[in-house]
Design an enzyme around this catalytic site. Sequence first.
Site, mmCIF file in Angstrom:
data_model
loop_
_atom_site.group_PDB
_atom_site.id
_atom_site.type_symbol
_atom_site.label_atom_id
_atom_site.label_comp_id
_atom_site.label_asym_id
_atom_site.label_seq_id
_atom_site.Cartn_x
_atom_site.Cartn_y
_atom_site.Cartn_z
ATOM 1 N N GLU A 251 46.516 38.407 22.080
ATOM 2 C CA GLU A 251 45.983 39.590 22.771
ATOM 3 C C GLU A 251 46.350 39.671 24.249
ATOM 4 O O GLU A 251 46.679 40.751 24.761
ATOM 5 C CB GLU A 251 44.452 39.643 22.621
ATOM 6 C CG GLU A 251 43.968 39.985 21.228
ATOM 7 C CD GLU A 251 44.083 38.810 20.295
ATOM 8 O OE1 GLU A 251 44.083 39.037 19.068
ATOM 9 O OE2 GLU A 251 44.143 37.658 20.767
ATOM 10 N N GLU B 174 41.074 41.669 6.314
ATOM 11 C CA GLU B 174 42.179 40.739 6.519
ATOM 12 C C GLU B 174 43.323 40.998 5.552
ATOM 13 O O GLU B 174 44.500 40.932 5.929
ATOM 14 C CB GLU B 174 41.681 39.294 6.368
ATOM 15 C CG GLU B 174 40.646 38.865 7.387
ATOM 16 C CD GLU B 174 41.228 38.624 8.779
ATOM 17 O OE1 GLU B 174 42.463 38.710 8.937
ATOM 18 O OE2 GLU B 174 40.444 38.367 9.709
ATOM 19 N N ASP C 264 36.735 45.433 18.243
ATOM 20 C CA ASP C 264 37.999 45.675 18.920
ATOM 21 C C ASP C 264 38.938 46.703 18.281
ATOM 22 O O ASP C 264 39.223 47.770 18.840
ATOM 23 C CB ASP C 264 38.744 44.357 19.125
ATOM 24 C CG ASP C 264 38.817 43.491 17.878
ATOM 25 O OD1 ASP C 264 38.391 43.947 16.800
ATOM 26 O OD2 ASP C 264 39.296 42.336 17.977
ATOM 27 N N ARG D 232 46.952 42.019 7.021
ATOM 28 C CA ARG D 232 47.988 40.999 6.861
ATOM 29 C C ARG D 232 48.921 41.306 5.694
ATOM 30 O O ARG D 232 50.129 41.084 5.807
ATOM 31 C CB ARG D 232 47.357 39.623 6.662
ATOM 32 C CG ARG D 232 46.455 39.198 7.810
ATOM 33 C CD ARG D 232 46.165 37.717 7.752
ATOM 34 N NE ARG D 232 45.033 37.361 8.587
ATOM 35 C CZ ARG D 232 44.882 36.192 9.198
ATOM 36 N NH1 ARG D 232 45.806 35.272 9.084
ATOM 37 N NH2 ARG D 232 43.814 35.937 9.915
#
Length: 625
Positions: free
Chosen positions: A535, A268, A401, A272
Amino acid sequence: MSAPALLPLAGRRLPALNLGASSFPHHRATLRLSEKFILLLILSAFITLCFGAFFFLPDSSKHKRFDLGLEDVLIPHVDTSKGGKHLGGFLIHGQGHDEHRHREEEERLRNKIRADHEKALEEAKEKLKKSRDEIQAEIQTEKNKVVQEMKKKDSKPLPPVPLPNLIGINSGEPADPDIREKRNKIKEMMKHAWDNYRQYGWGHNELKPIARKGHSTNIFGNSQMGATIVDALDTLYIMGLHDEFREGQEWIDKNLDFSVNSEVSVFEVNIRFIGGLLAAYYLSGQEVFKIKAVQLAGKLLPAFNTPTGIPWAMVNLKSGVGRNWGWASAGSSILAEFGTLHMEFVHLSYLTGDPVYYNKVMHIRKLLQKMDRPNGLYPNYLNPRTGRWGQHHTSVGGLGDSFYEYLLKAWLMSDKTDTEARKMYDDAIEAIEKHLIRKSNGGLTFIGEWKNGHLERKMGHLTCFAGGMFALGADGSRDDKAGHYLQLGAEIAHTCHESYDRTTLKLGPEAFKFDGGVEAVAVRQNEKYYILRPEVIETYWYMWRFTHDPKYRQWGWEATQAIDKYCRVSGGFSGVKDVYSSSPTYDDVQQSFFLAETLKVVWSFFFFPQLSGPRSAYFLKRKYE
């Protein structure tokens, strides 16, 4: 044959005892040879011990102990009566001049210790005269000095790197009034989200728009690192919100500090923070973003200190200690996390000239290439200690993913020269299509999840990104199958649109089933929520760019209107807990990725008519879930 000497006493034959005088042998006047030898050994050992003690024990006269009130200190001492003679072939102090010089050094040392002691006593007396507030202020001043010195040390100049020529950033207002109106609406939504965060959650990681206060989760540890500020920078810039961009830049320059005792998610924080900082640097050219990105990357590197080089899921920014999530298959690392570092780390090596970042992610790739994969599929879990797969669970949604996405974009980012990444992508997609992709009874194409040899007929909102990925990867696919993968992307886009269209709010659930008569609908209550994810809209955007079919842009606009209608609150935007309810309750979280991804993607329907494929890959998609 005689009995053994160690038989039990009852088994030995003992002669009868005669206790008369004649039964005692005469006393020997001499010792046997063996007894003499034993005595000689004992005597030799005793002599050796004595001589060893004499020659090797330290000479305590060579040191003199004195006390200055702090603690006992040993100082070499010269015995002038002996004149610094040689001992055992070693020169202790020399003679004459050397002896005099040593006495001076000894005296200087005594005086220095005495002076330091007196100075410390005086300072202590002065401190005791001050108030508690004055003492605390001095302590804080010293802390600030240390922090500034650390910042200076970390802020070493980085090599200059040419910035890419970006298309469309300053394209002006569109001539079409409908496009202009929609752009203005999306920009207003961004302003609403940013301004409320600025007012109620500034410096916190995220915002609780109903409670109107800051919010954070365990992925950021216990620190206030301004995740929304960093994450939203590129969106602010491409929308032309330059005042807000400068606000964020100023906060980052003055307040973004990574020397905190906080355990964060490597994945993360990479996507980010490092992703956000790099995008802001490439857009604006401001060095502060590059410097901060490099500083943070250095804090993440200890996470790679595992037996296999597969990084831990979490790392403490201060201590460098790493660990994995307790729920992740017997302490495994997660494919979508350690597989979603490549783009940022390659850029870091490019910007710094330091290959360490590139080497870390390439090591991960090499390790994965060597491993056997069940049915050609990559399981979601890999143990960083043993290098073995965990639970055989494969998903193109959560946990898996962005690993596949980053393989494809590594190839695109390299101007299609990274054929190794392309091969890994093609191999993985072929296995996914064979084992995971199915058609429902109603004709909807979906991507299920493989769990221990069985297909679960469930698709997640996160999985919907794959429609755009298939379209993006169509060009360059094996066996001239570009048309096939573009069609597959269209089918996935249609299925995900159905998951939106079959809800009351026209917003998609977190996961939806394809069992029996239930298709593209969430069954469990804990799968009916929508948390401002991008998405589905992202797949619409890719399909619109590659096919020019206006229905995809229309679908994107309808989703934007639904978000504005049902997720907007007075203090920002919030996720909803049930997309099938006409009066949903809110989760009271404005996710940082809503500003960084969702609003950026819908803006891109009306902003980037010239920009697609590899140029948009870095700015339009930095995976956050």
